[in-house]
Design an enzyme around this catalytic site. Structure first.
Site, mmCIF file in Angstrom:
data_model
loop_
_atom_site.group_PDB
_atom_site.id
_atom_site.type_symbol
_atom_site.label_atom_id
_atom_site.label_comp_id
_atom_site.label_asym_id
_atom_site.label_seq_id
_atom_site.Cartn_x
_atom_site.Cartn_y
_atom_site.Cartn_z
ATOM 1 N N LYS A 99 -43.388 -72.072 63.981
ATOM 2 C CA LYS A 99 -43.493 -70.605 63.936
ATOM 3 C C LYS A 99 -43.256 -70.066 65.340
ATOM 4 O O LYS A 99 -44.052 -70.282 66.246
ATOM 5 C CB LYS A 99 -44.860 -70.176 63.419
ATOM 6 C CG LYS A 99 -45.010 -68.668 63.301
ATOM 7 C CD LYS A 99 -46.212 -68.266 62.463
ATOM 8 C CE LYS A 99 -47.499 -68.383 63.232
ATOM 9 N NZ LYS A 99 -48.631 -67.773 62.488
ATOM 10 N N ASP A 103 -57.472 -62.795 56.387
ATOM 11 C CA ASP A 103 -56.184 -62.484 55.756
ATOM 12 C C ASP A 103 -55.895 -63.489 54.643
ATOM 13 O O ASP A 103 -54.806 -64.066 54.567
ATOM 14 C CB ASP A 103 -55.062 -62.496 56.793
ATOM 15 C CG ASP A 103 -53.816 -61.749 56.305
ATOM 16 O OD1 ASP A 103 -53.936 -60.934 55.360
ATOM 17 O OD2 ASP A 103 -52.725 -61.977 56.853
ATOM 18 N N GLY A 123 -38.725 -69.156 56.822
ATOM 19 C CA GLY A 123 -39.592 -68.000 56.609
ATOM 20 C C GLY A 123 -39.463 -66.998 57.744
ATOM 21 O O GLY A 123 -39.065 -67.346 58.860
ATOM 22 N N GLY A 180 -41.330 -63.059 59.271
ATOM 23 C CA GLY A 180 -42.410 -62.085 59.157
ATOM 24 C C GLY A 180 -42.420 -61.197 60.376
ATOM 25 O O GLY A 180 -41.520 -61.259 61.230
ATOM 26 N N GLY A 181 -43.440 -60.320 60.463
ATOM 27 C CA GLY A 181 -43.533 -59.415 61.592
ATOM 28 C C GLY A 181 -43.733 -60.135 62.905
ATOM 29 O O GLY A 181 -43.401 -59.626 63.967
#
Length: 542
Positions: free
Chosen positions: A247, A343, A226, A228-229
């Site tokens: 992550k 979120d 994955g 993302g920003g």
């Protein structure tokens, strides 16, 4: 959004291509080129003219399992420069492509036959078009360069005589730089990062990983699962064989990272079967990372819109919704002080091997109490999922999550994203109202369910979802009420398939009154997701 939307003709032609080949890519929703960060996979857009709508200049659908004939829509895209349809199962003849903008056309390794149009051959012979047809039946009796993997370049001799000396000089310079770097520190990457480990650990009761340990468990960050920003998520395996997701924040974002510590502190304190488990963290001045349990089934967004033959059933969808609701209920009701996720969205609902929903990504979460509900920064969250009252006032309450969960419920019912093109940009709750107002509640249901659902539970879940997305927070249910109502409907959802009925005979009278009065309030359906909410209380029988 500041970005201009894609040229309307290009949008229509790409929709025709999507329909022609029955493409179901995750990113192929909304505007193809805008915003730039969310442009469709396989497309390149031209943004050079800042005062004009972006145009699509490249379409790459190589190895996309395309079948059938050549989509005529490609021939109408007047700005298209590069088209790659190689390694598919396209059949029939090559159409007479008249576009002067086209510079590259790769149709290799398909099943195309018939003559090659003169217009294409002329552009190829004039050096205006790079044509590739090898691996097609059309090349069985043709010996043209376009049917051969070996290509001649008329300028190769000149280029070689100029480029080779330049390359050699460049290589010498690079080798000198590398040699100096090696002598500066032969210890390698591990030692470079080890020296940046923070001396003072966080005072939390979970494991702290070093950067060297992260490299070991991720096999030197080989498998990306994955992006993302914030950075990248990698697959890893601990010493005991447990699979984890790592992550890693990008180095450029570490100095300004405001989400790392809140997520570590939040996840180290909360423990629930429907909240992601934090195994540990890495606190390095060059690398910040979080280590979670690995979720083999991806996330809810991928499950709902990932394409393929598998479609999650109605009962399974409600179970996932209940799982997520229970996780949020724990944060709201059983944590002291309460925690607001801020979120909640389908990509942040992960799925384990048994399709159990797990709430994740607590980077924006905040603990709050009644005396401190004002957030002085810009409203956080994701486009289409943000509570309009919070967006307007910055007053943070647990009802902010309830609104976002209502959007998740609507995605589970419809299979649609929170904001999409139909044909203009539309917010999902408004789209639901519009379609129900036209006739039947069944028109909003995800077609992949194949009508296999219980009508009464469907109506109840739609009612709950619209209740959650009320414009005013006080009119929304609590997550405890949401959990209670979902538990009641789950047995009904598994009892019988869909029963067909008309709106006149089954939908409650107040629901019909709202529909009959929709003409007077029709403008509210098009006014975004704040003005259009005022009607939603009628869905709940209020």
């Amino acid at each position: 959004m500041d970005n201009l939307t894609t040229d309307s003709n290009d949008v229509n032609y790409m929709k025709e291509v999507k329909k022609h080949y029955n493409l179901a890519r995750i990113t192929w929703n909304g505007d193809p080129c805008s915003p730039r960060e969310y442009s469709w996979e396989g497309l390149t857009c031209d943004y050079s003219k800042s005062n004009q709508n972006p145009r699509i200049v490249t379409v790459n659908l190589s190895t996309s399992r395309l079948r059938g004939g050549f989509a005529i829509s490609f021939m109408k895209m007047t700005s298209l420069e590069n088209l790659d349809l190689s390694h598919n199962n396209l059949t029939g003849a090559i159409p007479d492509y008249q576009l002067k903008s086209l510079k590259f056309l790769d149709l290799s390794n398909n099943k195309l036959d018939g003559p090659i149009p003169d217009s294409i051959l002329q552009r190829f012979q004039a050096g205006l078009l790079d044509l590739r047809l090898e691996g097609n039946p059309v090349c069985s009796n043709v010996k043209g360069a376009y049917c051969s993997k070996k290509r001649k370049n008329t300028t190769s001799t000149v280029l070689i005589s100029v480029i080779v000396p330049v390359v050699l000089v460049s290589l010498l310079v690079v080798m000198c730089i590398l040699w100096k770097l090696c002598w500066k520190g032969k210890s390698g990457d591990n030692e470079d990062y080890d020296m940046y480990e923070e001396e003072t650990p966080l005072h939390i009761d979970i494991r702290r990983f070093t950067y060297t340990e992260l490299k070991l468990i991720t096999n030197d960050f080989q498998s990306t699962i994955g992006k993302g920003g914030f950075g990248t998520v990698y697959h890893g395996t601990l010493e005991n064989g447990d699979e984890v997701a790592v992550k890693v924040l990008m180095e450029t974002s570490i100095a300004e990272s405001t989400d790392f510590l809140p997520e570590v502190q939040t996840l180290s304190k909360v423990h629930h079967k429907n909240l992601v488990t934090l195994q540990g963290y890495c606190q390095n001045r060059k690398c910040l990372a979080l280590v979670y349990d690995f979720m083999p089934r991806g996330n809810l967004q991928q499950l709902l819109r990932g394409g393929g033959d598998y479609s999650v059933k109605w009962e399974q969808r409600l179970h996932i919704a209940l799982d997520a609701a229970q996780g949020l209920e724990y944060l709201h009701e059983l944590c002291t002080p309460s925690i607001v996720h801020r979120d909640v969205k389908t990509p942040n609902i992960l799925l384990d091997k048994n399709l159990v929903g797990i709430i994740s990504d607590f980077g924006l979460s905040r603990a709050f109490n009644d005396a401190h509900t004002h957030i002085s920064t810009a409203a956080a969250g994701t486009l289409g999922c943000i509570d309009p009252e919070y967006h307007a006032t910055f007053q943070l309450t647990v009802k902010t999550d309830v609104y976002s969960f209502g959007i998740v419920l609507l995605e589970i019912i419809t299979g649609q994203p929170p904001v999409f093109m139909d044909p203009q940009t539309v917010h999902l709750p408004n789209w639901v109202r519009q379609n129900i107002a036209k006739g039947s509640i069944h028109d909003i249901v995800d077609k992949r369910l194949l009508d296999q659902y219980d009508a009464s539970s469907l109506q109840s879940v739609v009612d709950l979802a619209m209740n959650c997305v009320e414009n005013t927070a006080i009119n929304r249910p609590t997550m405890t009420e949401v959990v209670s109502r979902l538990k009641v409907w789950l047995p009904a959802a598994s009892a019988t398939p869909r029963r067909t009925y008309s709106m006149d005979s089954e939908i409650p009278r107040q629901f019909k009154l709202m529909i009959s009065g929709a003409g007077n309030e029709g403008s509210s359906f098009q006014s975004g997701y704040t003005n259009g909410m005022s009607q939603s209380s009628l869905f709940s029988g209020r």
